[in-house]
Scaffold this motif. Structure first.
Motif, PDB file in Angstrom:
ATOM      1  N   GLY A   1      20.401  46.126  44.883  1.00  0.00           N
ATOM      2  CA  GLY A   1      20.478  45.520  43.617  1.00  0.00           C
ATOM      3  C   GLY A   1      21.734  44.663  43.606  1.00  0.00           C
ATOM      4  N   PRO A   2      22.127  44.244  42.361  1.00  0.00           N
ATOM      5  CA  PRO A   2      23.124  43.463  42.258  1.00  0.00           C
ATOM      6  C   PRO A   2      24.554  44.146  42.607  1.00  0.00           C
ATOM      7  N   GLN A   3      25.649  43.624  43.127  1.00  0.00           N
ATOM      8  CA  GLN A   3      26.805  44.354  43.310  1.00  0.00           C
ATOM      9  C   GLN A   3      27.986  43.331  43.011  1.00  0.00           C
ATOM     10  N   VAL A   4      28.518  43.596  41.854  1.00  0.00           N
ATOM     11  CA  VAL A   4      29.867  42.849  41.338  1.00  0.00           C
ATOM     12  C   VAL A   4      31.041  43.545  41.782  1.00  0.00           C
ATOM     13  N   PHE A   5      31.762  42.836  42.412  1.00  0.00           N
ATOM     14  CA  PHE A   5      33.313  42.985  42.952  1.00  0.00           C
ATOM     15  C   PHE A   5      34.292  42.182  42.004  1.00  0.00           C
ATOM     16  N   VAL A   6      35.213  43.295  41.588  1.00  0.00           N
ATOM     17  CA  VAL A   6      36.276  42.643  40.592  1.00  0.00           C
ATOM     18  C   VAL A   6      37.659  43.078  41.260  1.00  0.00           C
ATOM     19  N   SER A   7      38.597  42.113  40.630  1.00  0.00           N
ATOM     20  CA  SER A   7      39.933  42.126  41.075  1.00  0.00           C
ATOM     21  C   SER A   7      41.160  42.298  39.945  1.00  0.00           C
ATOM     22  N   ARG A   8      42.110  42.889  40.327  1.00  0.00           N
ATOM     23  CA  ARG A   8      43.245  42.829  39.310  1.00  0.00           C
ATOM     24  C   ARG A   8      44.116  42.291  40.170  1.00  0.00           C
ATOM     25  N   SER A   9      44.226  41.959  41.494  1.00  0.00           N
ATOM     26  CA  SER A   9      45.452  41.417  42.004  1.00  0.00           C
ATOM     27  C   SER A   9      45.169  40.040  42.542  1.00  0.00           C
ATOM     28  N   HIS A  10      43.923  39.423  42.180  1.00  0.00           N
ATOM     29  CA  HIS A  10      43.775  38.007  42.647  1.00  0.00           C
ATOM     30  C   HIS A  10      44.675  37.214  41.831  1.00  0.00           C
ATOM     31  N   PRO A  11      45.042  35.919  42.449  1.00  0.00           N
ATOM     32  CA  PRO A  11      45.838  34.928  41.891  1.00  0.00           C
ATOM     33  C   PRO A  11      45.254  34.143  40.599  1.00  0.00           C
ATOM     34  N   ASP A  12      43.901  34.140  40.904  1.00  0.00           N
ATOM     35  CA  ASP A  12      43.100  33.562  39.810  1.00  0.00           C
ATOM     36  C   ASP A  12      42.788  34.298  38.536  1.00  0.00           C
ATOM     37  N   LEU A  13      43.321  35.615  38.635  1.00  0.00           N
ATOM     38  CA  LEU A  13      43.212  36.533  37.217  1.00  0.00           C
ATOM     39  C   LEU A  13      44.527  35.795  36.363  1.00  0.00           C
ATOM     40  N   LEU A  14      45.491  35.414  37.045  1.00  0.00           N
ATOM     41  CA  LEU A  14      46.661  34.944  36.228  1.00  0.00           C
ATOM     42  C   LEU A  14      46.248  33.554  35.652  1.00  0.00           C
TER      43      LEU A  14
ATOM     44  N   ILE B   1      37.338  52.164  42.414  1.00  0.00           N
ATOM     45  CA  ILE B   1      37.330  52.440  41.066  1.00  0.00           C
ATOM     46  C   ILE B   1      35.908  51.733  40.464  1.00  0.00           C
ATOM     47  N   TYR B   2      35.353  52.449  39.547  1.00  0.00           N
ATOM     48  CA  TYR B   2      34.184  51.716  39.002  1.00  0.00           C
ATOM     49  C   TYR B   2      34.309  51.361  37.517  1.00  0.00           C
ATOM     50  N   VAL B   3      34.088  50.157  37.301  1.00  0.00           N
ATOM     51  CA  VAL B   3      34.231  49.578  36.176  1.00  0.00           C
ATOM     52  C   VAL B   3      33.147  49.227  35.298  1.00  0.00           C
ATOM     53  N   ASN B   4      32.879  49.897  34.224  1.00  0.00           N
ATOM     54  CA  ASN B   4      31.497  49.440  33.551  1.00  0.00           C
ATOM     55  C   ASN B   4      31.859  48.168  32.719  1.00  0.00           C
ATOM     56  N   LEU B   5      30.865  47.189  33.052  1.00  0.00           N
ATOM     57  CA  LEU B   5      30.976  45.908  32.499  1.00  0.00           C
ATOM     58  C   LEU B   5      29.746  45.705  31.728  1.00  0.00           C
ATOM     59  N   GLY B   6      28.935  46.736  31.136  1.00  0.00           N
ATOM     60  CA  GLY B   6      27.988  46.443  30.152  1.00  0.00           C
ATOM     61  C   GLY B   6      26.776  46.900  30.775  1.00  0.00           C
ATOM     62  N   LYS B   7      26.055  46.092  31.435  1.00  0.00           N
ATOM     63  CA  LYS B   7      24.972  46.234  32.127  1.00  0.00           C
ATOM     64  C   LYS B   7      24.763  46.574  33.508  1.00  0.00           C
ATOM     65  N   ILE B   8      26.281  46.678  34.147  1.00  0.00           N
ATOM     66  CA  ILE B   8      26.411  46.888  35.524  1.00  0.00           C
ATOM     67  C   ILE B   8      27.783  47.658  35.753  1.00  0.00           C
ATOM     68  N   GLU B   9      27.780  48.338  36.781  1.00  0.00           N
ATOM     69  CA  GLU B   9      29.272  48.988  37.195  1.00  0.00           C
ATOM     70  C   GLU B   9      29.690  48.252  38.288  1.00  0.00           C
ATOM     71  N   ALA B  10      30.968  47.604  38.091  1.00  0.00           N
ATOM     72  CA  ALA B  10      31.472  46.896  39.017  1.00  0.00           C
ATOM     73  C   ALA B  10      32.301  47.669  39.954  1.00  0.00           C
ATOM     74  N   VAL B  11      32.858  47.345  41.169  1.00  0.00           N
ATOM     75  CA  VAL B  11      33.598  47.902  41.939  1.00  0.00           C
ATOM     76  C   VAL B  11      35.207  47.330  42.256  1.00  0.00           C
ATOM     77  N   LEU B  12      36.066  48.157  41.957  1.00  0.00           N
ATOM     78  CA  LEU B  12      37.593  47.675  42.214  1.00  0.00           C
ATOM     79  C   LEU B  12      38.115  48.209  43.394  1.00  0.00           C
ATOM     80  N   SER B  13      38.249  47.419  44.545  1.00  0.00           N
ATOM     81  CA  SER B  13      38.557  47.934  45.715  1.00  0.00           C
ATOM     82  C   SER B  13      40.022  48.391  45.713  1.00  0.00           C
ATOM     83  N   LYS B  14      40.643  49.036  46.632  1.00  0.00           N
ATOM     84  CA  LYS B  14      42.087  49.499  46.672  1.00  0.00           C
ATOM     85  C   LYS B  14      42.798  48.050  46.751  1.00  0.00           C
TER      86      LYS B  14
END
Length: 376
Positions: A191-204, A150-163
């Motif tokens: 170019g820069p690649q940003v990986f993001v997460s919604r399941s990571h414990p540190d999100l909490l 899933i591609y998430v727009n963070l402003g200057k770059i599009e980050a990727v959210l894996s399954k």
């Protein structure tokens, strides 16, 4: 390729922060390749950019030899001495070979080099900016998705959210605003690649820092987190101020603080428990909401223990599909075996029975040995 070129390089340095010297070095190297491509591969040439006037000169570099084997790379000592009597064998001489139409090639090459340097500079700026957000949270907008990301727009770059970084209880639609944890930032060839997460414990952890001022300033510390994203989490907290209740602080008045996080994570349940330096107390707290009667540690493995709970609390302690026990084990770092009080009573009865049988056997062996000694 004169003053206009110099003005363009000055503007590039001022607006994009790209050093003029770096661009000129790259330009000279690119022009050497362009010259060889158009006018002969075998020549040894140098390109010189006049940094005051903006003019470009191409020089063929030849070595002084006694006998010329390759006229493109060598010049005879006799010919060299007509230029300057001081030349000796082994010296290098530069002959200007700038073609008349080289200005057109140089302009095209300069454009390509400048565009490439601008792209590299922009990539570097974006990488440096987003690498500062690594291990932090950002808000983004869902753009699109494919079979992998899933591609998430963070402003200057599009980050990727894996399954594996998505939450099982969430469905993402274009234009959804979501908070994501920046797990890593890589500087790839594309170019820069940003990986993001919604399941990571540190999100909490980061969400608590945003919601609870005492966590942000370090008065209340989140010691550990065990999370099954989208379903349930356990968070162990402790206070560095004896007048502050760490659990109550994180829960907030009428549960408002923790409810804000539950809403952000689409209903993920959260157990906030107090950390204790005594592992037995900590393990008992971690199994909340179940009541714990006793915690017995394995003498051969201090990281393994048996937890005793009342019979009617056994299913609650284990949890649905073993979830409560599993999260408590992750939270405390201990292997936890949960037994009911009746199971432990049976275990001790069996242990006593075995010990009694062992005593009887030992007494029988002693009596038999005494009888044999009497007969002798």
């Amino acid at each position: 390729m004169s003053k206009e070129m110099l003005n363009a390089l000055d503007a590039l340095e001022a607006e994009k922060g790209i050093s003029k010297d770096i661009v000129i070095d790259a330009l000279e190297a690119a022009l050497i390749s362009a010259y060889k491509r158009h006018y002969g591969q075998s020549q040894n040439v140098e390109v010189e950019f006049d940094r005051k006037k903006g003019n470009i000169h191409v020089y063929a570099v030849k070595e002084v030899t006694e006998e010329v084997m390759d006229s493109q790379l060598e010049v005879s000592l006799k010919e060299a001495m007509t230029i300057n009597p001081a030349y000796e064998i082994g010296d290098k001489i530069r002959f200007e070979v700038t073609p008349k139409d080289f200005g057109r090639i140089a302009a095209q090459t300069a454009k390509q080099v400048i565009l490439q340097r601008v792209r590299e500079a922009e990539r570097s700026i974006i990488y440096n900016e987003f690498s500062a957000y690594e291990k932090d949270i950002m808000q983004g907008i869902v753009e699109r998705q494919d079979s992998r990301y899933i591609y998430v727009n963070l402003g200057k770059i599009e980050a990727v959210l894996s399954k594996q970084d998505q939450m099982a209880n969430e469905f993402y639609q274009p234009h959804d605003r979501i908070k994501v944890y920046v797990s890593r930032v890589e500087n790839t060839s594309k170019g820069p690649q940003v990986f993001v997460s919604r399941s990571h414990p540190d999100l909490l952890r980061r969400l608590f820092e945003q919601e609870v001022p005492e966590v942000y300033d370090g008065t209340v510390e989140i010691v550990s987190i065990a999370r099954e994203a989208g379903d349930r989490s356990k968070i162990a907290v402790r206070s560095h101020d004896e007048n502050i209740d760490p659990v109550g602080t994180c829960v907030g008045p009428k549960g408002q603080r923790v409810q804000a996080l539950v809403n952000e994570l689409k209903g993920e349940n959260m157990d906030i428990v107090e950390w204790d330096e005594d592992p037995a107390i900590f393990i008992a707290n971690a199994l909340n909401p179940a009541e714990v009667t006793d915690v017995l540690f394995d003498t051969t493995n201090p990281k393994a223990c048996t937890v005793v709970v009342p019979d009617y609390q056994l299913s609650l302690a284990i949890g649905k599909r073993g979830q409560n026990a599993r999260l408590a084990a992750k939270l405390t770092g201990h292997k936890i075996d949960i037994k009911s009080e009746s199971d432990m009573a049976e275990f001790y009865e069996e242990l006593d029975r075995q010990e009694a049988q062992a005593d009887v056997s030992e007494d029988t062996e002693v009596a038999t040995l005494e009888a044999e000694q009497t007969e002798e």
